[in-house]
Scaffold this motif. Sequence first.
Motif, PDB file in Angstrom:
ATOM      1  N   ASP A 171       0.812  -1.397   0.144  1.00 16.64           N
ATOM      2  CA  ASP A 171       0.012   0.015   0.017  1.00 16.64           C
ATOM      3  C   ASP A 171       0.878   1.241  -0.053  1.00 16.64           C
ATOM      4  N   GLY A 172       1.990   1.053  -0.185  1.00 21.19           N
ATOM      5  CA  GLY A 172       3.013   2.404  -0.223  1.00 21.19           C
ATOM      6  C   GLY A 172       3.531   2.581   1.052  1.00 21.19           C
ATOM      7  N   ASN A 173       3.147   2.207   2.245  1.00 21.93           N
ATOM      8  CA  ASN A 173       3.688   2.486   3.297  1.00 21.93           C
ATOM      9  C   ASN A 173       4.575   1.633   3.803  1.00 21.93           C
ATOM     10  N   PRO A 174       6.054   2.176   3.979  1.00 18.82           N
ATOM     11  CA  PRO A 174       6.906   1.143   4.348  1.00 18.82           C
ATOM     12  C   PRO A 174       6.918   0.564   5.834  1.00 18.82           C
ATOM     13  N   LEU A 175       7.278  -0.372   6.218  1.00 22.54           N
ATOM     14  CA  LEU A 175       7.355  -1.047   7.511  1.00 22.54           C
ATOM     15  C   LEU A 175       8.260  -0.057   8.403  1.00 22.54           C
ATOM     16  N   ARG A 176       7.597   0.297   9.449  1.00 13.36           N
ATOM     17  CA  ARG A 176       8.340   1.129  10.715  1.00 13.36           C
ATOM     18  C   ARG A 176       9.176   0.335  11.574  1.00 13.36           C
ATOM     19  N   ILE A 177      10.347   0.456  11.625  1.00  5.74           N
ATOM     20  CA  ILE A 177      11.273  -0.422  12.452  1.00  5.74           C
ATOM     21  C   ILE A 177      11.851   0.308  13.264  1.00  5.74           C
ATOM     22  N   GLY A 178      11.893   0.144  14.690  1.00  2.64           N
ATOM     23  CA  GLY A 178      12.544   0.873  15.760  1.00  2.64           C
ATOM     24  C   GLY A 178      13.881   0.353  15.902  1.00  2.64           C
ATOM     25  N   ILE A 179      14.699   1.050  16.245  1.00  2.00           N
ATOM     26  CA  ILE A 179      16.277   0.581  16.853  1.00  2.00           C
ATOM     27  C   ILE A 179      16.398   0.984  18.052  1.00  2.00           C
ATOM     28  N   PRO A 180      17.076   0.123  18.705  1.00  2.00           N
ATOM     29  CA  PRO A 180      17.236   0.184  20.394  1.00  2.00           C
ATOM     30  C   PRO A 180      18.649   1.043  20.394  1.00  2.00           C
ATOM     31  N   LYS A 181      19.079   1.361  21.455  1.00  2.00           N
ATOM     32  CA  LYS A 181      20.235   2.138  21.805  1.00  2.00           C
ATOM     33  C   LYS A 181      21.317   1.307  21.393  1.00  2.00           C
ATOM     34  N   PRO A 182      22.428   2.279  20.469  1.00  2.00           N
ATOM     35  CA  PRO A 182      23.664   1.208  20.202  1.00  2.00           C
ATOM     36  C   PRO A 182      24.424   1.114  21.464  1.00  2.00           C
ATOM     37  N   PHE A 183      25.277   0.115  21.589  1.00  2.00           N
ATOM     38  CA  PHE A 183      26.179  -0.132  22.515  1.00  2.00           C
ATOM     39  C   PHE A 183      27.636  -0.478  22.071  1.00  2.00           C
ATOM     40  N   PHE A 184      27.710  -1.526  21.242  1.00  2.00           N
ATOM     41  CA  PHE A 184      28.893  -1.861  20.607  1.00  2.00           C
ATOM     42  C   PHE A 184      28.559  -1.700  19.200  1.00  2.00           C
ATOM     43  N   LEU A 214      15.628 -13.356   1.677  1.00  2.00           N
ATOM     44  CA  LEU A 214      15.220 -14.740   1.333  1.00  2.00           C
ATOM     45  C   LEU A 214      13.726 -14.751   1.186  1.00  2.00           C
ATOM     46  N   LEU A 215      13.044 -13.714   1.479  1.00  2.00           N
ATOM     47  CA  LEU A 215      11.469 -13.629   1.542  1.00  2.00           C
ATOM     48  C   LEU A 215      11.018 -13.688   0.012  1.00  2.00           C
ATOM     49  N   PRO A 216       9.918 -14.328  -0.263  1.00  2.00           N
ATOM     50  CA  PRO A 216       9.545 -14.220  -1.696  1.00  2.00           C
ATOM     51  C   PRO A 216       8.712 -12.965  -1.931  1.00  2.00           C
ATOM     52  N   TYR A 217       8.727 -12.042  -1.272  1.00  2.00           N
ATOM     53  CA  TYR A 217       8.162 -10.630  -1.761  1.00  2.00           C
ATOM     54  C   TYR A 217       9.230  -9.566  -1.142  1.00  2.00           C
ATOM     55  N   ARG A 218       8.867  -8.326  -1.585  1.00  2.00           N
ATOM     56  CA  ARG A 218       9.794  -7.329  -1.117  1.00  2.00           C
ATOM     57  C   ARG A 218       9.033  -6.548  -0.246  1.00  2.00           C
ATOM     58  N   ILE A 219       9.635  -6.016   0.754  1.00  2.00           N
ATOM     59  CA  ILE A 219       9.267  -5.232   1.976  1.00  2.00           C
ATOM     60  C   ILE A 219      10.077  -3.906   2.054  1.00  2.00           C
ATOM     61  N   PRO A 220       9.207  -2.734   1.507  1.00  2.00           N
ATOM     62  CA  PRO A 220      10.184  -1.650   1.979  1.00  2.00           C
ATOM     63  C   PRO A 220       9.938  -1.304   3.393  1.00  2.00           C
ATOM     64  N   TYR A 221      11.127  -0.616   3.745  1.00  2.00           N
ATOM     65  CA  TYR A 221      11.120  -0.283   5.493  1.00  2.00           C
ATOM     66  C   TYR A 221      11.860   0.798   5.721  1.00  2.00           C
ATOM     67  N   GLN A 222      11.621   1.300   6.902  1.00  2.00           N
ATOM     68  CA  GLN A 222      12.078   2.497   7.339  1.00  2.00           C
ATOM     69  C   GLN A 222      12.648   2.520   8.713  1.00  2.00           C
ATOM     70  N   MET A 223      13.933   2.647   9.087  1.00  2.00           N
ATOM     71  CA  MET A 223      14.294   2.449  10.377  1.00  2.00           C
ATOM     72  C   MET A 223      14.452   3.828  11.062  1.00  2.00           C
ATOM     73  N   PHE A 224      13.814   3.756  12.392  1.00  2.00           N
ATOM     74  CA  PHE A 224      13.863   4.855  13.168  1.00  2.00           C
ATOM     75  C   PHE A 224      14.518   4.831  14.444  1.00  2.00           C
ATOM     76  N   PRO A 225      15.588   5.594  14.911  1.00  2.00           N
ATOM     77  CA  PRO A 225      16.042   5.613  16.184  1.00  2.00           C
ATOM     78  C   PRO A 225      14.915   5.727  17.375  1.00  2.00           C
ATOM     79  N   SER A 226      15.076   4.858  18.349  1.00  2.00           N
ATOM     80  CA  SER A 226      14.139   4.905  19.293  1.00  2.00           C
ATOM     81  C   SER A 226      14.266   5.939  20.589  1.00  2.00           C
ATOM     82  N   ILE A 227      15.198   7.105  20.176  1.00  2.00           N
ATOM     83  CA  ILE A 227      15.441   7.748  21.269  1.00  2.00           C
ATOM     84  C   ILE A 227      14.150   8.979  21.436  1.00  2.00           C
TER      85      ILE A 227
END
Length: 856
Positions: free
Chosen positions: A469-482, A509-522
């Motif tokens: 539907d044109g909306n990318p998957l919203r992915i949260g990223i935790p605090k980096p440490f190493f 490896l998925l049989p379909y394409r997934i657009p996504y966007q990563m967001f820092p969770s700060i």
Amino acid sequence: MTKQVAILLALMVFLNKISDTEMSKYIPTRPDVVSIGALFYFNSTIGMVAKVAIAAAVDDINSSPKVLNGTKLKISVQDANQDGFLGIIKALRLMENDTMAIIGPEFSVSAHTISQVANELQVPLLSFSATDPTLSSLEFPYFVRTTQSDLCQMSAIADIVDYYEWRDVIAIYVEDDYGRNGVAVLVDKLAEKRCKILYKAPLSPNMSRFDIIHILSKIALMESRVLILHAYADLGLQVFDVAKDFGMLSAGFVWIATDWLSTELDAASVLARRAIDGIQGVLTLRIYTPDSEIKRKLVSRWERLTDRKSASGSVGLNTYGLYAYDTVWLLARAIDELLTQGTHISFSSDSELTQLNGKSLSFNSVRIFNEGNLLLKSIFKVNLTGVTGKLKCNSDGCVVNPAYEVINVIGTGPRKIGYWSNYSGLSVVPPESQYSKPNDSSSSSQQLHGVVWPGQTTVKPRGWVYSNDGNPLRIGIPKPFFKEILYQVEGTVTYSGFCIDVFSAALDLLPYRIPYQMFPSIHGQHYPTGTELLHMVQMGVYDAVVGDFSVTTDRMRMVDFTQPYIESGLVVVAPIRKLNSSTWAFLRPFTPMLWFSFSTLSSSQREKTVTNLSRFVLIVWLFVVLILNSTYTASLSSILTVQQLSSNIKGIESLLASNDPIGYRRGSFSGNYLVNELNIQRSRLVPLNSPEEFERALINGPEKGGVAALVDERVYMELFLSTRCEFSIVGQDFMKMGWAFAFQRDSPLAVDMSTAILMLSENGELQRIRDKWLRQSACITQGGKQELERLPLKSFLGLFFICGSACFLALLVFFVQMVQKFIKHNSNESQSSTLRSGSSVLRSFASFLDEKEMRR
């Protein structure tokens, strides 16, 4: 005589004037005929079969003198159509004939309304096809269901959905009591399996093809590809016809029809070619009836009983026809029980109905069955084995051990792939063979034969597609440490590291394409903890979280985790002190032997000097050979080569027994685990924010405001120790877990990503990614032992030095003694000889040595 006739005539006139409300109509105890009614839709698939089955049952009962003991069963049949109001009128018309009970109605909608009439007139209503689960005896005490309830059918469908590991379905249903209440039960049964209805699509009973097209076009754009169709036969076949034109019966789709489809297939010997093509690969249910002699006899004479032909051939016997046949027998047995008790059958007028009489409405002929309650009790007492199996009525219905056949429509007809029962769930063996075994409805025991799905494929459909539907998957990223685990590439909005590489490789490896966007969770200066971040996924702030999330029991309640992509565990890290255990230390037990060897040099017997020196060198060489040989054993190899490490902290047990402060990584679950699971006081815990803080806290120790040890996940601690050899992992892992990606609850992406992670593990890609980012250093220790694979040459330098020194020392002592003897010998000869040159002295010394050797 004339007077007597006059009295008789007066009495007759008086009796004729008594109103119906003042006198009841009595029937002898064992009447010649008892009347029952039947109410169903003549032109429906079920109605056409039921009409023949009911007539056959009445004939069989009346032809047997043992059933009603001479009383004949008279049945009046009314065509109720599908109109609930018309059904009430037809039911009232049956009541005009002093009807003891009514068989029917066919439809659940009519059963709701006619049950009100049955309650008022106390006439038992026995329905062989009304499956609405809300038709309960609490609301309708005179309603008796002689077939299976949709409560069982929806349980079977939920088990099928769970068996194939689908989570979201779409329900298409007819918008009436039958459809709504059936789907309401399905919602509850799916919820028990952690599944849900993603979308409900109600259909009007008289919906046009254009309206069906509009509904299916909307469904075709949704993610779920598992569709449950709960409707009537005519409407259901029309839905399949439109779905075929829309390409919704192709590979990837799953259709599960309730038992209306199997009923239609069994009754219609030949369906139209287009109708058959439109249901290929569909799953449906058929009420299970066990094989028996009485059933085979009815089936064998069905062709003779069928007197109504359709354009496509004779009407076949379906399951509801079997239940209609048994219902008549059940009622006959109950009536016989009632008459055998000597009960007088009587009817009386309803005073409330009489008051409603008007010029156009007349209810005088509608009567209350006075013994209706007694007949109802007799119905519940009947224990009958009929063509459908065992019938024993109670408040929930008459079917004992309800079960279904699971049908796969393929080719020109149905193909049985298994069974479902409320006792053992899904199975490939008949239900009656399971009842003697212990109840086992666990997921591991569920079985079905292979299915040919829509699109002529035997590969199980995933049951969903990613909605583009044109909306990318919203992915949260935790605090980096190493940095090795996760970090944001400087100057960009992209991320890299071990976790990101695994996630990207799984997506590929998925049989379909997934657009996504990563967001820092700060949020401002605050990074949410792992639990807070998972709550954000649960609430829909993010669709997923990619990072180092450990799969633990409490977190599983909030979100869905994928298959773990790395194994981890909690460990303890503490400062260590080194105890050198090199070759020199090993030689300490042999020191007396060496001193004894050296002491031989002080012997007063000069003639034995050579012998002593040789013995000394031989002892040293034997000592060397002993050491070299011992290095091939594991224990001696460890003593020779390993630097022993020691710490006051021996593991988590040491920390539990002490009151020292403990460090942990801020935001990780380890802090809550130490408090909630190990009962460590929170005041002892020190949250730390970086590897540098880890190091400072360990170096300072408890005395200088630091910590005695760190507790965190092994992966993090191995990265920390890779460049810090003054610390070590002590003890064993005291909690095992794995890292996984978190998705919203019941997200089908979690299932597909789990499959992809397993593929990465099998093809070695997961190990390659781990080696790239998490390669271990030789400083990493466990239990005080360095991970060295072989002994280097430098480990024996001390040994070689001792051996060489001993040889050199023996040679030096021997040379000094020989020089002393030569000087003495030369001084004796100098008196008789002249002064000689240096070369002559050397030749003389060599001759002296040769002479000594010859004397030996």
